[in-house]
Design a protein around this motif. Structure first.
Motif, PDB file in Angstrom:
ATOM      1  N   PHE A  17       0.791  -1.231   0.000  1.00 50.82           N
ATOM      2  CA  PHE A  17       0.000   0.000   0.000  1.00 50.82           C
ATOM      3  C   PHE A  17       0.830   1.292   0.000  1.00 50.82           C
ATOM      4  O   PHE A  17       0.271   2.385   0.046  1.00 50.82           O
ATOM      5  CB  PHE A  17      -1.001   0.022   1.157  1.00 50.82           C
ATOM      6  N   TRP A  18       2.158   1.177  -0.060  1.00 50.43           N
ATOM      7  CA  TRP A  18       2.974   2.402  -0.110  1.00 50.43           C
ATOM      8  C   TRP A  18       4.295   2.119  -0.810  1.00 50.43           C
ATOM      9  O   TRP A  18       4.736   0.983  -0.908  1.00 50.43           O
ATOM     10  CB  TRP A  18       3.246   2.952   1.299  1.00 50.43           C
ATOM     11  N   HIS A  19       4.931   3.173  -1.318  1.00 56.35           N
ATOM     12  CA  HIS A  19       6.248   3.017  -1.920  1.00 56.35           C
ATOM     13  C   HIS A  19       6.978   4.352  -1.870  1.00 56.35           C
ATOM     14  O   HIS A  19       6.362   5.409  -1.799  1.00 56.35           O
ATOM     15  CB  HIS A  19       6.129   2.557  -3.373  1.00 56.35           C
ATOM     16  N   LEU A  65      -0.403  12.404  10.487  1.00 58.93           N
ATOM     17  CA  LEU A  65      -1.322  11.264  10.436  1.00 58.93           C
ATOM     18  C   LEU A  65      -2.753  11.697  10.759  1.00 58.93           C
ATOM     19  O   LEU A  65      -3.709  11.069  10.315  1.00 58.93           O
ATOM     20  CB  LEU A  65      -0.875  10.171  11.417  1.00 58.93           C
ATOM     21  N   PRO A  69      -6.640  11.688   4.818  1.00 58.57           N
ATOM     22  CA  PRO A  69      -5.840  11.064   3.770  1.00 58.57           C
ATOM     23  C   PRO A  69      -6.113  11.685   2.406  1.00 58.57           C
ATOM     24  O   PRO A  69      -7.254  11.996   2.070  1.00 58.57           O
ATOM     25  CB  PRO A  69      -6.280   9.603   3.778  1.00 58.57           C
ATOM     26  N   TRP A 131      -1.711  -3.815  12.048  1.00 55.29           N
ATOM     27  CA  TRP A 131      -0.981  -4.438  10.945  1.00 55.29           C
ATOM     28  C   TRP A 131      -1.851  -5.511  10.286  1.00 55.29           C
ATOM     29  O   TRP A 131      -1.869  -5.632   9.057  1.00 55.29           O
ATOM     30  CB  TRP A 131       0.343  -5.030  11.462  1.00 55.29           C
ATOM     31  N   THR A 134      -4.196  -3.890   7.865  1.00 56.30           N
ATOM     32  CA  THR A 134      -3.675  -3.547   6.526  1.00 56.30           C
ATOM     33  C   THR A 134      -3.568  -4.798   5.653  1.00 56.30           C
ATOM     34  O   THR A 134      -3.843  -4.742   4.456  1.00 56.30           O
ATOM     35  CB  THR A 134      -2.295  -2.849   6.587  1.00 56.30           C
TER      36      THR A 134
ATOM     37  N   PRO B  73       2.493   2.718  -8.807  1.00 56.34           N
ATOM     38  CA  PRO B  73       2.884   2.318  -7.455  1.00 56.34           C
ATOM     39  C   PRO B  73       1.901   2.868  -6.428  1.00 56.34           C
ATOM     40  O   PRO B  73       1.436   3.996  -6.555  1.00 56.34           O
ATOM     41  CB  PRO B  73       4.268   2.943  -7.290  1.00 56.34           C
ATOM     42  N   PRO B  74       1.579   2.067  -5.411  1.00 56.84           N
ATOM     43  CA  PRO B  74       0.496   2.421  -4.489  1.00 56.84           C
ATOM     44  C   PRO B  74       0.877   3.500  -3.492  1.00 56.84           C
ATOM     45  O   PRO B  74       2.020   3.581  -3.052  1.00 56.84           O
ATOM     46  CB  PRO B  74       0.220   1.107  -3.766  1.00 56.84           C
ATOM     47  N   ARG B  75      -0.058   4.335  -3.155  1.00 52.15           N
ATOM     48  CA  ARG B  75       0.070   5.334  -2.074  1.00 52.15           C
ATOM     49  C   ARG B  75      -1.292   5.438  -1.409  1.00 52.15           C
ATOM     50  O   ARG B  75      -2.099   6.294  -1.751  1.00 52.15           O
ATOM     51  CB  ARG B  75       0.443   6.720  -2.639  1.00 52.15           C
ATOM     52  N   ASN B  76      -1.542   4.523  -0.495  1.00 54.62           N
ATOM     53  CA  ASN B  76      -2.862   4.449   0.133  1.00 54.62           C
ATOM     54  C   ASN B  76      -2.831   5.093   1.515  1.00 54.62           C
ATOM     55  O   ASN B  76      -2.373   4.506   2.493  1.00 54.62           O
ATOM     56  CB  ASN B  76      -3.281   2.981   0.213  1.00 54.62           C
ATOM     57  N   GLY B  77      -3.328   6.317   1.583  1.00 56.37           N
ATOM     58  CA  GLY B  77      -3.273   7.091   2.818  1.00 56.37           C
ATOM     59  C   GLY B  77      -4.045   6.461   3.954  1.00 56.37           C
ATOM     60  O   GLY B  77      -3.635   6.558   5.120  1.00 56.37           O
ATOM     61  N   LEU B  79      -4.527   3.214   4.500  1.00 58.41           N
ATOM     62  CA  LEU B  79      -3.784   2.081   5.066  1.00 58.41           C
ATOM     63  C   LEU B  79      -2.510   2.538   5.763  1.00 58.41           C
ATOM     64  O   LEU B  79      -2.090   1.936   6.751  1.00 58.41           O
ATOM     65  CB  LEU B  79      -3.477   1.045   3.979  1.00 58.41           C
ATOM     66  N   LEU B  80      -1.914   3.633   5.260  1.00 59.37           N
ATOM     67  CA  LEU B  80      -0.744   4.167   5.954  1.00 59.37           C
ATOM     68  C   LEU B  80      -1.128   4.600   7.364  1.00 59.37           C
ATOM     69  O   LEU B  80      -0.431   4.298   8.340  1.00 59.37           O
ATOM     70  CB  LEU B  80      -0.165   5.359   5.187  1.00 59.37           C
ATOM     71  N   ARG B  81      -2.246   5.289   7.475  1.00 67.42           N
ATOM     72  CA  ARG B  81      -2.725   5.712   8.792  1.00 67.42           C
ATOM     73  C   ARG B  81      -3.118   4.514   9.661  1.00 67.42           C
ATOM     74  O   ARG B  81      -2.930   4.527  10.878  1.00 67.42           O
ATOM     75  CB  ARG B  81      -3.892   6.684   8.641  1.00 67.42           C
ATOM     76  N   THR B  82      -3.652   3.497   9.022  1.00 70.09           N
ATOM     77  CA  THR B  82      -4.001   2.286   9.762  1.00 70.09           C
ATOM     78  C   THR B  82      -2.743   1.621  10.310  1.00 70.09           C
ATOM     79  O   THR B  82      -2.706   1.207  11.473  1.00 70.09           O
ATOM     80  CB  THR B  82      -4.755   1.310   8.840  1.00 70.09           C
ATOM     81  N   PHE B  83      -1.714   1.563   9.465  1.00 64.56           N
ATOM     82  CA  PHE B  83      -0.455   0.938   9.888  1.00 64.56           C
ATOM     83  C   PHE B  83       0.099   1.624  11.133  1.00 64.56           C
ATOM     84  O   PHE B  83       0.607   0.980  12.043  1.00 64.56           O
ATOM     85  CB  PHE B  83       0.561   1.002   8.749  1.00 64.56           C
TER      86      PHE B  83
END
Lengths: 165, 165
Positions: A17-19, A65, A69, A131, A134, B73-77, B79-83
């Motif tokens: 989900f990120w890079h 955060l 988003p 985790w 996700t 390429p993914p950028r999922n805000g 899921l980033l916040r969830t992580f």
DNA sequence: GGGCACATGTAAGCTGTTACATGATTAA
DNA sequence: TTAATCATGTAACAGCTTACATGTGCCC
């Protein structure tokens, strides 16, 4: 962590989900250090630099955060090709569906592995539910894609009419 | 169509899986016309230009569509916040989940409308299955997101233990 | 000695967005 | 008449990728 390690962690842990690329990471680390959000020190290997987040940086992270988003505008090549389906060779289209299905299946296998690692370990207890969430997002998304492939195959190649008795 | 109409069509028709901005559309139309892939003529309104695809352009479109889809390429805000969930205020996190759910529900309502329009109309018969497939992708994705929200709420706020008898 | 993984950093360049400037037409 | 919509186009800039340049340390 060093920039290199950060890159690896992002790819391996947040990969679904990120890079980030090196071209982003190194200049950003320098900028964050200049702002006092992280500190730099020489790493174990010659020439390497390890960074740690500061209290100020942690506060900035939390403030970021707490921000809504950003949703990136969509560019879905598979659906674009589906929309223009009649302009594609049917075999080509079927091949694309096969590829989507195979990639989703591969992702499910990866997620199963990550899930069992997470469920087996007993560190970072408070992080585990998040985790797992996700990972679950990845699983549900992959399952939805496989279902879509199944339905789409049926939609675009309707079953031959039954022979009349 | 004119550039303006193309923009509207992309937003309204492809909106759930594609987008383009004016800053892309106008220069691209000029480039395509220079390559002979489209032709320009004055439109009905003063100052407007309407474009049509040429045979050459249609061939180029088909060649492009036959190309494997590029996956961004993914950028999922979300899921980033969830992580990083434990760094967020629980109320903030719950609010984000509510927003995701509400947006998915709204998308489902839109898709239901589009679907009934598509099923009612009887033009473009050969395109209909493909257009329905893109709508179905949106539906399955929205359903998966809502399911994820349900499961995640349960995951991160485990039910209180039952009182012992 | 060779190859690979670790490690950093920059420059060129592409893609795409946003904001702005400009003006015609239509509906309230 | 005034606001909204239709309509075009550009310039500045943000963001990001890719390729390249460079070097260390370890293992076979």
């Amino acid at each position: 962590m060093s920039g290199y390690e950060i890159r690896r962690a992002i790819t391996e842990v947040l990969g679904h989900f990120w890079h980030e690329s090196f071209g982003q990471i190194y200049p950003t680390l320098a900028a964050l250090a200049a702002e006092g959000l992280i500190t730099a020190r020489p790493g174990d290997r010659a020439g390497s630099t390890e960074y740690s987040i500061t209290e100020l940086g942690l506060a900035a992270l939390r403030a970021d955060l707490a921000t809504p988003p950003v949703t990136t505008p969509p560019r879905n090549g598979v659906l674009l090709r589906t929309f223009f389906g009649p302009h594609l060779d049917p075999a080509e289209f079927a091949g694309m569906l096969d590829a989507v299905d195979a990639q989703a299946a591969a992702r499910l296998a990866t997620f199963a592995q990550i899930r069992s690692d997470l469920e087996a370990g007993n560190e970072h207890a408070e992080h585990i539910p998040y985790w797992l969430a996700t990972v679950r997002a990845g699983e549900l998304n992959a399952l939805a894609q496989r279902e879509w492939v199944r339905e789409t195959r049926a939609l675009v190649r309707p079953p031959a009419t039954l022979p009349s008795p």
